[in-house]
Design an enzyme around this catalytic site. Structure first.
Site, short mmCIF file in Angstrom:
data_model
loop_
_atom_site.label_atom_id
_atom_site.label_comp_id
_atom_site.label_asym_id
_atom_site.label_seq_id
_atom_site.Cartn_x
_atom_site.Cartn_y
_atom_site.Cartn_z
CB CYS A 92 44.74 62.61 34.74
SG CYS A 92 45.50 62.04 33.50
CG HIS A 373 46.27 56.91 35.48
ND1 HIS A 373 45.02 57.42 35.81
CD2 HIS A 373 46.80 58.11 35.09
CE1 HIS A 373 44.92 58.94 35.71
NE2 HIS A 373 45.90 59.28 35.18
CB CYS A 403 48.68 66.01 37.99
SG CYS A 403 49.27 64.44 37.49
#
Length: 422
Positions: A92, A373, A403
């Protein structure tokens, strides 16, 4: 050491990441990447023969997302063949890392102009993961982990990690639903006010027909009562056997935290949305910008990377923020705005609580719970969002962090500038 400036930032709208439902789901990821690369070049009258490198983030580098998307998309976008390109993966966090590496190259004097960014087609990666599991392969988050690594650093499903952290840290379902509701309300207000219009570029087909020109995922009609009625998303998957030994996602966490009775709080309304999208950030040196009559919008002050417990996976943003603040020589109170990726509501809730922040400075235009996302692109999207909002509010410093799987978090601090001040 020189300085690195953000000249501009653009992104696509985020489309629902589901085959047959999302407006972008039928596109090639290379097309999304090329869309933002073309836009960043066109908006800044960029001579692409002067672009030293393209640094791109893609988390799932498989299928159509494999094969150095950074280089291939640059060629597809019509960049000069002398503009090199590379593609990276920090799960991510890659969208922040691509910009951080661009800044490092420019600040070191090794490069003068770099296009950084990222792409993720979650509609593709979800389909690929399903096909692999049906073929009897390990779930995506376990695919690269051997037994020795799992013995020393057991790594579970990220959603169950979120539930585990919420349980350990004492957050309630109501606390996390409040984060999800706030995200939707703020995103709706931002869209209504046109706050994303400066950076969002439409995705068009080869004939110039618009495929998507606005956010597709937000649910502005969301209510706290409605969120309270949603069933937790990870209860069943927590106990599904993953191998012949009966290993489960819950068991992987309990392997390290045997006394933890994981309660399930996260669901579709307080977890990040599954979407498709891409973003690009133009990073340049002062000399390059002046030579090419480019007006910088922000200066990259500091970057940092941090690791934390891979079993809990999601806890590195707080130490990453502290580390980048120390590198910048700033206090948390000197930061005007924060962007913490809402991978799961507990990540944002813990970030705000542990750093003792005011929500008025955090994710002021909503976050990934409302907007989605697109894994490898999100960090670059957030950096662009930060540049826009610092300008809108006439503020100075912004901090972006998120994160990442494996228990990591990159972080970056930028300073709004209005051209060069000598």
């Amino acid at each position: 050491m020189g300085e690195a400036y953000i000249i501009d930032a653009v992104r696509t709208p985020r489309g629902i990441g589901k085959q047959g439902k999302g407006a972008l789901a039928a596109e090639h990821p290379q097309h999304l990447a090329a869309t933002v690369m073309k836009a960043i070049a066109s908006r800044n009258d960029l001579d692409t023969s002067t672009v030293d490198d393209v640094i791109w983030s893609v988390s799932t580098q498989d299928g159509m997302q494999a094969g150095d998307l950074g280089r291939m998309a640059a060629l597809d976008a019509g960049y000069d063949i002398t503009s090199s390109g590379t593609t990276l993966d920090r799960f991510c966090g890659g969208g922040i890392t691509s910009v951080s590496l661009a800044a490092a190259q420019v600040m070191s004097g090794m490069e003068d102009c770099v296009v950084a960014g990222g792409t993720e087609m979650m509609s593709l990666t979800a389909a690929m993961a399903k096909d692999k599991m049906q073929a009897g392969l390990k779930p995506p988050m376990m695919g690269s982990y051997n037994e020795r690594l799992q013995a020393s650093h057991p790594q579970s499903h990220q959603g169950i990690c979120g539930d585990a952290i919420a349980t350990m840290e004492g957050f309630t379902r109501e606390d996390l639903d409040a984060v999800g509701y706030r995200s939707q309300q703020r995103a709706a207000a931002a869209i209504e006010a046109g706050r994303f219009e400066k950076s969002v570029v439409p995705v068009v087909d080869d004939d110039g027909n618009v495929i998507l020109d606005k956010e597709e995922y937000p649910r502005p009609q969301t209510t706290l009562e409605g969120l309270g009625e949603l069933e937790p998303a990870f209860t069943k998957i927590a106990d599904v056997p993953l191998d012949a030994n009966g290993t489960t996602f819950r068991g992987l966490i309990n392997q390290k935290y045997p006394d933890l009775d994981i309660q399930h709080f996260h669901h579709a309304g307080n977890s990040s949305g599954v979407v498709d999208g891409a973003a690009a950030v133009l990073v340049a040196s002062k000399d390059y910008a002046q030579k090419h009559s480019l007006k910088p919008r922000a200066r990259i002050v500091a970057t940092a990377n941090m690791g934390d417990d891979p079993t809990l996976m999601l806890n590195a943003p707080v130490p990453a923020a502290k580390k980048v603040l120390e590198k910048a020589g700033l206090t948390k109170d000197e930061i005007d705005l924060y962007e913490i990726n809402e991978a799961f509501a507990v990540v944002a809730a813990k970030f705000v609580r542990d750093l003792e922040l005011d929500w008025d400075k955090v994710n002021v235009n909503g976050g990934s719970i409302a907007l989605g996302h697109p894994i490898g692109a999100t960090g670059s999207i957030l950096i662009g969002t930060m540049v826009d909002e610092l300008e809108r509010q006439d503020k100075r410093y912004g901090l972006v962090t998120m994160c990442a799987a494996g228990g990591m978090a990159p972080a970056i601090i930028i300073e709004r500038v209005d051209g060069f001040i000598d």
